[in-house]
Scaffold this active site. Structure first.
Site, PDB file in Angstrom:
ATOM      1  CG  HIS A   2      35.611  33.973  35.637  1.00 25.78           C
ATOM      2  ND1 HIS A   2      36.560  33.284  36.349  1.00 25.78           N
ATOM      3  CD2 HIS A   2      36.110  34.112  34.377  1.00 25.78           C
ATOM      4  CE1 HIS A   2      37.593  33.007  35.568  1.00 25.78           C
ATOM      5  NE2 HIS A   2      37.342  33.488  34.372  1.00 25.78           N
TER       6      HIS A   2
ATOM      7  CD  GLU B 146      34.249  32.711  39.008  1.00 25.03           C
ATOM      8  OE1 GLU B 146      34.532  31.806  38.207  1.00 25.03           O
ATOM      9  OE2 GLU B 146      35.093  33.452  39.540  1.00 25.03           O
TER      10      GLU B 146
ATOM     11  CG  HIS C 106      38.236  34.277  40.420  1.00 25.87           C
ATOM     12  ND1 HIS C 106      37.909  34.206  39.088  1.00 25.87           N
ATOM     13  CD2 HIS C 106      39.144  35.267  40.534  1.00 25.87           C
ATOM     14  CE1 HIS C 106      38.598  35.118  38.417  1.00 25.87           C
ATOM     15  NE2 HIS C 106      39.354  35.771  39.274  1.00 25.87           N
TER      16      HIS C 106
ATOM     17  CD  GLU D 241      39.287  30.069  42.099  1.00 30.61           C
ATOM     18  OE1 GLU D 241      38.039  29.918  42.166  1.00 30.61           O
ATOM     19  OE2 GLU D 241      39.879  30.432  41.074  1.00 30.61           O
TER      20      GLU D 241
HETATM   21 ZN   LIG Z   1      36.699  32.776  38.296  1.00 31.89          ZN
END
Ligand SMILES: [Zn+2]
Length: 336
Positions: free
Chosen positions: A53, A56, A150, A213
């Protein structure tokens, strides 16, 4: 020596696509895809990816720092390493993706999406990973790891957490020890396959894999990387062979996914505030979502909501519902 992130953002590969320094050889395989090989034998093959992504940025900056240390000989390389910045066009525009979400496409699912730069890139990344693990195996590096970094779209009750595929390789004692040392507050165990990059590496290559994350998405240069020092140190220990950092946080919380909330119709509505945090909890019978006369309610005594997003395309996941593992269940997971 070159700066991996600057060259990737600039779309300008190094003048020579490969080179060597005292302790390693490097090869620029593709836009944002760099392989680093130690000049001695090793047992581990590690893939580190970020920027699947594009907005990020904190994990992208962390990976670039680790690569810069290796290329400037500030740290040693003790594994075969593939570093991937996943979606450079989206990184250049500070957007999650340009056409479709790449982290739903892996394991061949890119063929189910309308063809775009992202479907093509997901296919190329699958090929790069396959070739990397094959090369590593040929020289005896058979112990495989993949961490895909992420940041979350929204705030969270837990700032740092990991998502693990429903595969035994991601639940071994050594993997869980690494996750504990990385300063994570929570782990989420999937119960079914998915189209994420870490599901792909786990399913196809039996890598111990985890999606990390780390905080909330912010533009390049706006991140407070000190929040993720333990994760960075644990990654450095993984690739340089040092000792893992001591955990200084309370015991890690463990959750398992009990339901994917799938959006089927345009009238799908989530019954949570626009700014609800990840890991917001609900009690038995609470209404979670509704669409076209269908109601989704909490079925366990307590459930936690992760990644709520009613704006996804029809057919995709609008949230994950979790239950907390009991200590006994968590011990059972460690043993499997
Ligand atoms: Zn992500």
């Amino acid at each position: 020596m070159f700066d991996f992130l600057s060259l990737t953002l600039g779309g300008t590969p190094p003048a020579e696509p490969h080179g060597q320094i005292a302790h390693l050889e490097w090869q620029w395989l593709d836009d944002g895809v760099l392989e680093l090989s130690p000049r001695r034998s090793c047992e581990r093959a590690v893939v580190l990816s970020a920027g699947i992504h594009g907005n990020e940025t904190a994990p992208i900056e962390i990976l670039n720092r680790l690569v810069s240390e290796l290329l400037s000989e500030g740290s040693v390389l003790a594994v075969r390493l593939l570093v991937i910045l996943g979606n450079p066009p989206a990184m250049r525009t500070n957007t999650r993706y340009l056409h479709s979400d790449m982290n739903r496409m892996f394991g061949g699912r890119h063929g189910l999406f309308i063809a775009s730069g992202e479907t093509e890139r997901a296919w190329h990344l699958e090929q790069h990973m396959a070739a990397f693990f094959q090369r590593a195996t040929a020289v005896g590096a058979t112990s495989r790891f993949h961490f895909d970094l992420h940041t979350a779209i929204r705030g969270s009750h837990y700032l740092r957490f990991g998502l693990l595929p429903s595969l035994p390789e991601s639940r071994t004692p050594s993997m869980l020890a690494w996750l504990e040392s990385a300063g994570l507050e929570a782990l989420v165990f999937h119960q079914s396959p998915g189209g994420t990059f870490t599901h792909f590496s786990g399913e196809v290559f039996h890598a111990a894999s985890c999606t990390l994350e780390l905080g909330k998405a912010l533009p390049f240069g706006s991140n407070d990387l000190s929040q993720f020092l333990a994760a960075e140190q644990a990654l450095r220990a993984l690739i340089s062979g040092g000792t893992l950092p001591e955990r200084s946080l309370p015991a890690i919380k463990r959750f398992r996914v009990v339901r994917d909330l799938i959006k089927h119709h345009n009238d799908f509505r989530l019954n949570v505030a626009e700014d609800a945090l990840n890991f917001t909890s609900f009690g038995y019978g609470d209404l979670l979502a509704e669409e076209s006369g269908q109601r989704y309610v909490v079925e366990h005594e307590r459930e936690w909501l992760l990644f709520p997003n009613a704006k996804v395309a029809n057919g995709l996941r609008a949230g994950l519902m979790l239950v907390e593992e009991s200590d006994r269940e968590a011990r059972g997971l460690i043993g499997c």
